[in-house]
Design a protein around this motif. Structure first.
Motif, PDB file in Angstrom:
ATOM      1  N   ALA A   1      47.530  33.327  27.915  1.00 44.07           N
ATOM      2  CA  ALA A   1      47.166  32.412  29.147  1.00 44.07           C
ATOM      3  C   ALA A   1      46.935  33.252  30.445  1.00 44.07           C
ATOM      4  O   ALA A   1      47.070  32.811  31.240  1.00 44.07           O
ATOM      5  CB  ALA A   1      48.705  31.559  29.118  1.00 44.07           C
ATOM      6  N   GLY A   2      46.855  34.640  30.284  1.00 39.77           N
ATOM      7  CA  GLY A   2      46.905  35.333  31.606  1.00 39.77           C
ATOM      8  C   GLY A   2      45.228  35.579  31.697  1.00 39.77           C
ATOM      9  O   GLY A   2      44.450  34.802  31.199  1.00 39.77           O
ATOM     10  N   PHE A   3      45.007  36.401  32.551  1.00 37.79           N
ATOM     11  CA  PHE A   3      43.650  36.486  33.170  1.00 37.79           C
ATOM     12  C   PHE A   3      42.759  37.110  31.815  1.00 37.79           C
ATOM     13  O   PHE A   3      41.883  36.247  31.568  1.00 37.79           O
ATOM     14  CB  PHE A   3      43.696  37.682  34.333  1.00 37.79           C
ATOM     15  CG  PHE A   3      42.460  38.331  34.645  1.00 37.79           C
ATOM     16  CD1 PHE A   3      41.159  37.656  34.797  1.00 37.79           C
ATOM     17  CD2 PHE A   3      42.441  39.608  34.836  1.00 37.79           C
ATOM     18  CE1 PHE A   3      39.896  38.604  35.096  1.00 37.79           C
ATOM     19  CE2 PHE A   3      41.462  40.336  34.972  1.00 37.79           C
ATOM     20  CZ  PHE A   3      40.120  39.819  35.201  1.00 37.79           C
TER      21      PHE A   3
ATOM     22  N   SER B   1      55.362  33.488  32.511  1.00 34.57           N
ATOM     23  CA  SER B   1      56.083  33.961  33.578  1.00 34.57           C
ATOM     24  C   SER B   1      54.801  34.045  34.579  1.00 34.57           C
ATOM     25  O   SER B   1      54.906  33.903  35.930  1.00 34.57           O
ATOM     26  CB  SER B   1      56.681  35.350  33.312  1.00 34.57           C
ATOM     27  OG  SER B   1      55.913  36.324  32.899  1.00 34.57           O
ATOM     28  N   THR B   2      53.626  34.406  34.310  1.00 29.20           N
ATOM     29  CA  THR B   2      52.471  34.758  35.039  1.00 29.20           C
ATOM     30  C   THR B   2      51.268  34.028  34.658  1.00 29.20           C
ATOM     31  O   THR B   2      50.255  33.598  35.223  1.00 29.20           O
ATOM     32  CB  THR B   2      52.086  36.215  35.293  1.00 29.20           C
ATOM     33  OG1 THR B   2      51.871  36.748  34.246  1.00 29.20           O
ATOM     34  CG2 THR B   2      53.221  37.024  36.106  1.00 29.20           C
ATOM     35  N   GLY B   3      51.181  33.562  33.145  1.00 29.21           N
ATOM     36  CA  GLY B   3      50.413  33.029  32.570  1.00 29.21           C
ATOM     37  C   GLY B   3      50.175  31.406  32.906  1.00 29.21           C
ATOM     38  O   GLY B   3      51.158  30.952  33.281  1.00 29.21           O
TER      39      GLY B   3
ATOM     40  N   VAL C   1      40.437  46.197  35.090  1.00 32.12           N
ATOM     41  CA  VAL C   1      39.539  44.854  34.696  1.00 32.12           C
ATOM     42  C   VAL C   1      39.717  44.057  35.901  1.00 32.12           C
ATOM     43  O   VAL C   1      40.659  43.741  36.481  1.00 32.12           O
ATOM     44  CB  VAL C   1      40.230  44.428  33.539  1.00 32.12           C
ATOM     45  CG1 VAL C   1      39.498  42.984  32.947  1.00 32.12           C
ATOM     46  CG2 VAL C   1      40.303  45.413  32.224  1.00 32.12           C
ATOM     47  N   TYR C   2      38.489  43.239  36.079  1.00 30.01           N
ATOM     48  CA  TYR C   2      38.393  42.299  37.328  1.00 30.01           C
ATOM     49  C   TYR C   2      37.485  41.193  36.581  1.00 30.01           C
ATOM     50  O   TYR C   2      36.745  41.313  35.555  1.00 30.01           O
ATOM     51  CB  TYR C   2      37.951  42.929  38.430  1.00 30.01           C
ATOM     52  CG  TYR C   2      36.381  43.230  38.349  1.00 30.01           C
ATOM     53  CD1 TYR C   2      35.400  42.467  38.872  1.00 30.01           C
ATOM     54  CD2 TYR C   2      35.826  44.349  37.717  1.00 30.01           C
ATOM     55  CE1 TYR C   2      34.080  42.515  38.724  1.00 30.01           C
ATOM     56  CE2 TYR C   2      34.394  44.642  37.572  1.00 30.01           C
ATOM     57  CZ  TYR C   2      33.535  43.890  38.182  1.00 30.01           C
ATOM     58  OH  TYR C   2      32.231  44.031  38.044  1.00 30.01           O
ATOM     59  N   GLY C   3      37.439  40.072  37.546  1.00 24.45           N
ATOM     60  CA  GLY C   3      36.824  38.897  37.082  1.00 24.45           C
ATOM     61  C   GLY C   3      37.362  37.641  37.307  1.00 24.45           C
ATOM     62  O   GLY C   3      38.311  37.704  38.111  1.00 24.45           O
ATOM     63  N   PRO C   4      36.634  36.553  37.281  1.00 27.50           N
ATOM     64  CA  PRO C   4      37.261  35.284  37.585  1.00 27.50           C
ATOM     65  C   PRO C   4      38.726  34.882  36.895  1.00 27.50           C
ATOM     66  O   PRO C   4      38.877  35.603  35.776  1.00 27.50           O
ATOM     67  CB  PRO C   4      36.174  33.990  37.040  1.00 27.50           C
ATOM     68  CG  PRO C   4      35.153  34.983  37.126  1.00 27.50           C
ATOM     69  CD  PRO C   4      35.307  36.394  36.872  1.00 27.50           C
ATOM     70  N   ARG C   5      39.396  34.160  37.357  1.00 32.59           N
ATOM     71  CA  ARG C   5      40.783  33.909  36.973  1.00 32.59           C
ATOM     72  C   ARG C   5      41.842  34.935  37.123  1.00 32.59           C
ATOM     73  O   ARG C   5      43.073  34.646  36.961  1.00 32.59           O
ATOM     74  CB  ARG C   5      40.959  33.712  35.391  1.00 32.59           C
ATOM     75  CG  ARG C   5      40.048  32.516  34.781  1.00 32.59           C
ATOM     76  CD  ARG C   5      39.945  32.360  33.313  1.00 32.59           C
ATOM     77  NE  ARG C   5      39.000  31.422  32.906  1.00 32.59           N
ATOM     78  CZ  ARG C   5      38.596  31.356  31.613  1.00 32.59           C
ATOM     79  NH1 ARG C   5      39.383  31.866  30.752  1.00 32.59           N
ATOM     80  NH2 ARG C   5      37.655  30.466  31.418  1.00 32.59           N
ATOM     81  N   GLN C   6      41.462  35.965  37.958  1.00 35.13           N
ATOM     82  CA  GLN C   6      42.410  36.989  38.282  1.00 35.13           C
ATOM     83  C   GLN C   6      43.108  36.433  39.769  1.00 35.13           C
ATOM     84  O   GLN C   6      42.414  36.358  40.677  1.00 35.13           O
ATOM     85  CB  GLN C   6      41.843  38.512  38.467  1.00 35.13           C
ATOM     86  CG  GLN C   6      42.825  39.345  38.506  1.00 35.13           C
ATOM     87  CD  GLN C   6      42.253  40.758  38.574  1.00 35.13           C
ATOM     88  OE1 GLN C   6      41.095  41.166  39.003  1.00 35.13           O
ATOM     89  NE2 GLN C   6      43.039  41.731  38.250  1.00 35.13           N
ATOM     90  N   ASP C   7      44.502  36.513  39.762  1.00 29.10           N
ATOM     91  CA  ASP C   7      45.097  35.959  40.926  1.00 29.10           C
ATOM     92  C   ASP C   7      44.875  36.528  42.333  1.00 29.10           C
ATOM     93  O   ASP C   7      45.219  37.995  42.378  1.00 29.10           O
ATOM     94  CB  ASP C   7      46.423  36.049  40.654  1.00 29.10           C
ATOM     95  CG  ASP C   7      47.360  35.257  41.816  1.00 29.10           C
ATOM     96  OD1 ASP C   7      46.785  34.751  42.415  1.00 29.10           O
ATOM     97  OD2 ASP C   7      48.497  35.203  41.551  1.00 29.10           O
ATOM     98  N   PRO C   8      44.152  35.991  43.265  1.00 29.08           N
ATOM     99  CA  PRO C   8      43.802  36.752  44.308  1.00 29.08           C
ATOM    100  C   PRO C   8      45.080  36.841  45.361  1.00 29.08           C
ATOM    101  O   PRO C   8      45.081  37.598  46.485  1.00 29.08           O
ATOM    102  CB  PRO C   8      42.743  35.679  45.106  1.00 29.08           C
ATOM    103  CG  PRO C   8      42.250  34.551  44.173  1.00 29.08           C
ATOM    104  CD  PRO C   8      43.311  34.814  43.045  1.00 29.08           C
TER     105      PRO C   8
END
Length: 309
Positions: A9-11, A34-36, A171-178
């Motif tokens: 459920a994470g990035f 916890s973060t997902g 790793v970067y991309g959409p869904r990574q918490d800004p």
């Protein structure tokens, strides 16, 4: 294939889950949330809210799902947090991995482990760094990931398994918490979209190997289909400085970026880039997304309101 994705459920995990589903695999997710966020996942995916540090609960999920493959992405990923509390980092990243390996052994599953390339090779490594570069990590996070890799190699020798390691770049991309503590592309895009000043810690000359999450998902699919165990760097092979990244974000957004500067943070490397020759030769994999294309995908996602999907 039946697949269990820890940290699904994470990035990165949610993108990987989508990639497996899109080719017709059956996928379940194990995540302590916890973060997902479950909203990142396709509604068809069963989510088991369990931590990899809970060996008994993890084993019960593996026994119920009966996966042929476990993609192990659940981790403590913050380098600074690992410096502040190395024991907590090791509980998740070392003990958690041992628990996954034992559950996989009991269930007859193969494991693909998401390790780190950026935090593993150390300050004096050749650039780009190849897989045979001796690791000298500068923080507990990289040390724990390398320790987990050693347990994976041990399992292969001791039990005849075919587990593999993917050493990921940044790793970067959409869904990574800004708003998170890791992921400079998403953080900078978020700040620029709001008219805020991003902060560079250090002089901005430090480099990283930025690889798009879609390319990383493709690498996992290639490794899932590989006929033998291996250790593969997953990156672009290119160094990009933080200052260059800020310029690219300015070009994509149409808003010139004038960052502020803060003190360099302990445990962070000056330079990092990964030699991806082995992945190209053994997996037939190569990153296909340019930095400009990838950053544009993140900025568009931020402007769209940062949707989970």
């Amino acid at each position: 294939m039946r697949i269990l994705v820890t940290g699904g459920a994470g990035f990165i995990g949610s993108h990987l889950t989508d990639a497996f589903l899109s080719r017709g695999d059956e996928v379940a997710v194990l995540d302590d949330l916890s973060t997902g966020r479950p909203g990142r996942l396709d509604p068809r995916v069963a989510v088991h809210q369990v931590s990899v540090t809970d060996a008994a609960a993890l084993a019960a999920v593996v026994d119920a799902v009966r996966p042929e493959l476990i993609c192990h992405l659940a981790a403590q990923i913050d380098v600074r947090a690992s410096v502040e509390d190395p024991a907590a980092d090791a509980r998740t990243n070392v003990i958690g991995t041992i628990n996954v390996l034992e559950a996989a052994r009991a269930g007859g599953a193969r494991v693909l482990f998401a390790s780190t390339g950026g935090a593993l090779y150390g300050m004096d490594a050749a650039i780009p760094s190849a897989e045979d570069q001796f690791p000298e990590p500068e923080a507990p996070y990289g040390t724990a990931k390398y320790c987990a890799e050693q347990y994976i190699g041990l399992a292969n020798r001791l039990h005849g398994t075919a587990h593999s390691v993917l050493r990921l770049g940044n790793v970067y991309g959409p869904r990574q918490d800004p708003a998170g503590e890791a992921g400079v592309v998403a953080i900078f895009c978020g700040k620029v979209s709001r008219g805020e000043q991003p902060v560079i810690y250090g002089d901005g000359g430090q480099t990283r190997d930025y690889v798009h999450v879609g390319d990383v998902a493709d690498a996992f699919l290639a490794a899932a289909d590989a006929p033998r165990p291996g250790v593969w760097n997953i990156g672009t092979g290119a160094e990009t400085s933080i200052l260059t990244l800020a310029d690219v974000i300015g070009q994509v957004s149409g808003r010139p970026v004038e960052p502020g500067f803060g003190p360099a943070r302990p445990g962070e490397l000056r330079r990092s880039a990964l030699d991806v020759t082995r992945a190209a030769g053994e997996l037939g994999w190569k990153a296909a997304t340019s930095l400009e294309e990838g950053v544009a995908s993140v900025y568009a996602w931020v402007l769209a309101g940062e949707p989970d999907r």
